[in-house]
Design an enzyme around this catalytic site. Structure first.
Site, PDB file in Angstrom:
ATOM      1  N   LYS A  94       0.836  -1.208   0.000  1.00  0.00           N
ATOM      2  CA  LYS A  94       0.000   0.000   0.000  1.00  0.00           C
ATOM      3  C   LYS A  94       0.861   1.244   0.000  1.00  0.00           C
ATOM      4  O   LYS A  94       2.013   1.237   0.412  1.00  0.00           O
ATOM      5  CB  LYS A  94      -0.913   0.009   1.236  1.00  0.00           C
ATOM      6  N   CYS A  95       0.267   2.344  -0.433  1.00  0.00           N
ATOM      7  CA  CYS A  95       0.897   3.655  -0.471  1.00  0.00           C
ATOM      8  C   CYS A  95       1.503   3.982   0.903  1.00  0.00           C
ATOM      9  O   CYS A  95       0.871   3.726   1.921  1.00  0.00           O
ATOM     10  CB  CYS A  95      -0.165   4.684  -0.838  1.00  0.00           C
ATOM     11  N   PRO A  96       2.730   4.449   0.935  1.00  0.00           N
ATOM     12  CA  PRO A  96       3.591   4.944  -0.139  1.00  0.00           C
ATOM     13  C   PRO A  96       4.637   3.936  -0.592  1.00  0.00           C
ATOM     14  O   PRO A  96       5.538   4.295  -1.348  1.00  0.00           O
ATOM     15  CB  PRO A  96       4.277   6.137   0.533  1.00  0.00           C
TER      16      PRO A  96
END
Length: 84
Positions: free
Chosen positions: A12-14
């Site tokens: 998942k981000c980042p």
């Protein structure tokens, strides 16, 4: 020219953008990095990263469960001369 594959599915981000930045540092100018992601935000984050680094997104494919980027590493000497 070689192509290095980077599997970032499930991250998942980042993390996809951060790991892409790190991988780009380890490949030679003219080589390609093929990045596989599942995070929908990577369609925003990775192109923004590439604009910052001066590299080039050659291809972006978006399927139901996966996003694939093919990134060409820019020639560092060309990029430096363009910034001056």
């Amino acid at each position: 020219m070689t192509t290095t594959k980077l599997d970032l599915t499930g991250l998942k981000c980042p993390l996809p953008a951060l790991k892409t930045r790190k991988a780009l540092k380890s490949i030679a100018p003219g080589d390609f990095l093929e990045v596989h992601c599942t995070d929908p935000l990577s369609v925003i984050d990775i192109p923004n990263l590439i604009r910052e680094t001066g590299d080039k997104v050659e291809l972006m494919e978006r399927a139901a469960s996966r996003i694939v980027f093919l990134i060409e590493k820019a020639n560092a000497s060309i990029e430096k001369s363009n910034r001056m």
